[in-house]
Design an enzyme around this catalytic site. Structure first.
Site, PDB file in Angstrom:
ATOM      1  CE  LYS A  75      19.492  13.556  36.175  1.00  0.00           C
ATOM      2  NZ  LYS A  75      18.540  14.508  36.609  1.00  0.00           N
ATOM      3  CB  THR A  77      15.644   9.878  44.750  1.00  0.00           C
ATOM      4  OG1 THR A  77      15.162  11.164  45.149  1.00  0.00           O
ATOM      5  CG2 THR A  77      15.208   8.830  45.762  1.00  0.00           C
ATOM      6  NE  ARG A  98      23.654  18.718  38.470  1.00  0.00           N
ATOM      7  CZ  ARG A  98      22.549  19.108  37.832  1.00  0.00           C
ATOM      8  NH1 ARG A  98      22.562  20.219  37.125  1.00  0.00           N
ATOM      9  NH2 ARG A  98      21.450  18.393  37.898  1.00  0.00           N
ATOM     10  CE  LYS A 109      16.209  20.332  38.896  1.00  0.00           C
ATOM     11  NZ  LYS A 109      16.682  19.592  40.068  1.00  0.00           N
ATOM     12  CB  ALA A 277      21.668  19.819  32.630  1.00  0.00           C
ATOM     13  CG  PHE A 305      17.256  18.931  33.107  1.00  0.00           C
ATOM     14  CD1 PHE A 305      16.230  18.953  34.032  1.00  0.00           C
ATOM     15  CD2 PHE A 305      17.976  20.090  32.900  1.00  0.00           C
ATOM     16  CE1 PHE A 305      15.923  20.115  34.733  1.00  0.00           C
ATOM     17  CE2 PHE A 305      17.673  21.261  33.599  1.00  0.00           C
ATOM     18  CZ  PHE A 305      16.652  21.267  34.507  1.00  0.00           C
ATOM     19  CG  PHE A 385       6.637   7.757  42.039  1.00  0.00           C
ATOM     20  CD1 PHE A 385       6.249   9.047  42.360  1.00  0.00           C
ATOM     21  CD2 PHE A 385       7.886   7.558  41.471  1.00  0.00           C
ATOM     22  CE1 PHE A 385       7.073  10.129  42.105  1.00  0.00           C
ATOM     23  CE2 PHE A 385       8.717   8.634  41.207  1.00  0.00           C
ATOM     24  CZ  PHE A 385       8.312   9.930  41.528  1.00  0.00           C
ATOM     25  CD1 TRP A 413      11.306   9.481  48.008  1.00  0.00           C
ATOM     26  CD2 TRP A 413       9.690   8.072  48.651  1.00  0.00           C
ATOM     27  NE1 TRP A 413      10.394  10.202  48.720  1.00  0.00           N
ATOM     28  CE2 TRP A 413       9.385   9.362  49.135  1.00  0.00           C
ATOM     29  CE3 TRP A 413       8.813   7.021  48.938  1.00  0.00           C
ATOM     30  CZ2 TRP A 413       8.233   9.637  49.880  1.00  0.00           C
ATOM     31  CZ3 TRP A 413       7.674   7.289  49.678  1.00  0.00           C
ATOM     32  CH2 TRP A 413       7.392   8.573  50.139  1.00  0.00           C
TER      33      TRP A 413
END
Length: 560
Positions: A75, A77, A98, A109, A277, A305, A385, A413
């Site tokens: 998210k 990225t 954030r 994480k 979150a 999230f 991906f 990415w």
């Protein structure tokens, strides 16, 4: 043999950063509007927001996702890549994110600076101590804890009941051993013995307050309202009763100013505030988002999230606190995560499986329904991906297109802003052409119980809510104290729409179990703790910290 992909930190270390003065000039800031924190970081004065109050706002685009899985969704990225892409297609875009907590960074994480060629930099600083904001919050929080215990030790003029102290201590690290402790041992000189515990700093109400305050006066006012305990007459005791709001505000005088950095493509980015979150409201600061809206044509921001957590809280809590009008939502999906929601194990994700993918689409379908319930236009972003097959990407696109859902593949990415141009065009189109009928999911005049049930049914897709005997007692206290008008901040597992992390996909007919309600009067919401959610995480079996190192010449390795 194929050339191996570079790690995020290798890409970041090879980047050519612009001096932060260049980024500040790019935003039209004067020397009085900001101050440098080294070569590549700066702080912008929160007071600038007041001076720009009559300037029209840019479009606020919220990036959210499906329920996260160990497969990864990307998210942050996509948020960074979309901001870069909007600039590439001629829009003045600013990113608002954030800042990461050291707990998840050292745990499992990972960081919160994006990835690949869609990163904010300097990523080493951002993922470590950055400008010290989280440490300032830790210090302010623990000062208040010390003042409470000192007050009791010095005679307890406010008649605080040591059994009903709400204010724990905090640290910015995952440490399960500190969840429940006893303090004040060792004799009368060491205070009054009592049970206590630690939360992680980003779960502190002070973090939430910093992220919802508009200026120093608002910050001080909110801090003064925090309920820290109850007295023996069962009345709330606040920071104002202790007379501590001035000292707390003093410690946060710099932390309230948003941090200015840049992306790998020199797109300006505000990185400020970091509430989780799943246990807090999961959004960057109101000041940063509103400043970005004043300084740019588009603001790309994210909420933690899935849409059931961060997006719901952004739309029900943050928009109200900051008077923010969202323009559109981007819902991030990945082939890998959808296949996991369809029942595949993580080690099976590299194999094409359209049946699992089809089954997993039920999760994104529910999040789409949620955003529609808020009345907002949206785009589904398919975050590519390298293991995704053409058939799998085509399946998601066809699923969306057949239902009239705007969608775009994001290859940010691997390609940075260039890989997000299709998504950027789709976002601009829905902002300009789709109807925006935004309204929060519940009315503030509903009672707390009804608000929780509304979120459960409309956002999670659950059947009902079950309250523990403690929660029912707390509901009565909340109403008696006049707090029933406040929004609700749900503390729930991020892995499932339900409060059971094992229920992946789109579970139905489930019950949300509320075990405790915590008043966060300074922040302006009531926290509802559900399931087994904890406010102090623990480290995994193999913490990410064990892979990190620094060379003799100061080069960091292993940081993502």
């Amino acid at each position: 043999m194929a050339k191996p992909f570079k790690t995020d930190i290798e890409i970041a270390q090879e980047a050519k950063l612009a001096p932060i003065e260049t980024i500040a000039r790019q935003l039209g800031l004067s020397d009085e509007d900001w101050e440098p924190y080294g070569r590549y970081k700066g702080k912008v004065s929160a007071s600038l927001l007041k001076r720009l109050q009559n300037k029209p706002d840019g479009k606020v685009v919220l990036v959210t996702s499906i329920n996260p899985t160990p497969a990864g969704e990307g998210k942050s990225t996509v948020t960074v890549g979309l901001g870069q892409a909007l600039n590439r297609i001629g829009k003045k875009a600013i990113i608002a994110l954030r800042e990461p907590s050291l707990g998840p960074s050292m745990g499992m994480k990972g960081g919160a600076a994006g990835g690949g060629y869609s990163q904010i930099v300097p990523m080493e600083d951002i993922n470590l101590h950055f400008t010290g904001d989280i440490h300032a919050i830790t210090t302010a929080h623990n000062l208040l804890a010390a003042l409470i215990d000192n007050h009791i030790h010095r005679g307890n003029e406010l008649n605080i009941d040591p059994r009903r102290i709400l204010w724990k201590r905090v640290m910015d690290m995952n440490d399960r051993a500190l969840r429940h402790i006893v303090i004040g041992l060792g004799g009368t000189a060491n205070g009054v013995p009592r049970e206590d515990g630690f939360d992680i700093t980003v779960a502190s109400e002070i973090m939430a307050i910093l992220c919802l305050s508009l200026d120093l006066d608002d910050l001080k006012s909110r801090l003064s309202k925090m309920v820290v305990a109850y007295n023996r007459a069962k009345q709330p005791v606040t920071v104002k009763d202790l007379g501590a709001e001035g000292a707390l505000t003093l410690l946060l005088k710099d932390a309230i100013n948003p941090n200015l950095v840049q992306t790998l493509e020199n797109t300006p980015a505000f990185v400020h505030g970091g509430p989780f979150a799943n246990i807090a409201h999961g959004c960057n600061s109101v000041v940063a988002t509103k400043l970005a809206a004043k300084l740019g044509d588009y603001v790309v921001t994210e909420a933690g999230f899935g849409a059931d957590l961060g997006a719901e809280k952004f739309l029900d809590i943050k928009t109200r606190a900051g008077d923010i009008e969202p323009s559109a939502v981007v819902i991030v999906v990945t082939v890998r995560a959808l296949k996991m929601h369809g029942g595949l194990a993580k080690d099976q994700l590299k194999v094409e499986d359209l049946k699992a993918l089809e089954k997993g689409m039920a999760n994104v379908e529910k999040h789409i329904e949620t955003i529609e319930a808020f009345g907002l236009p949206y785009v589904v972003a398919i975050n590519r991906f390298i293991t995704d097959t053409p058939n799998e990407i085509a399946f998601i696109q066809e699923w969306c297109t057949s239902r009239g859902i705007e969608n775009a593949v994001a290859n940010v990415w691997e390609e940075g802003g260039k890989g997000g141009e299709a998504l950027a065009h789709a976002v601009v189109e829905v902002v300009n052409e789709k109807r925006n009928a935004f309204t929060p999911i519940y009315d503030l005049d509903m009672d707390v119980k009804t608000k929780i049930k509304t979120i459960t049914q409309k956002v999670y897709g659950g059947a009902d809510v079950e309250f523990s005997s403690l929660a029912l007692k707390q509901l009565k206290e909340i109403e008696a104290n006049g707090w029933g008008h406040l929004p609700v901040c749900m503390a729930k597992t991020q892995y499932s729409l339900s409060d059971d992390p094992s229920k992946i996909g789109r579970p139905k007919d489930f019950i949300i179990h509320v075990r405790e309600l915590r008043p966060r009067i300074g922040a302006g919401f009531i926290v509802a703790l559900t399931g087994d959610i904890m406010t102090m995480p623990g480290l995994p079996k193999k913490p990410a910290a064990l892979n990190m190192d620094i060379t003799a010449d100061g080069v960091i390795t292993g940081l993502f």
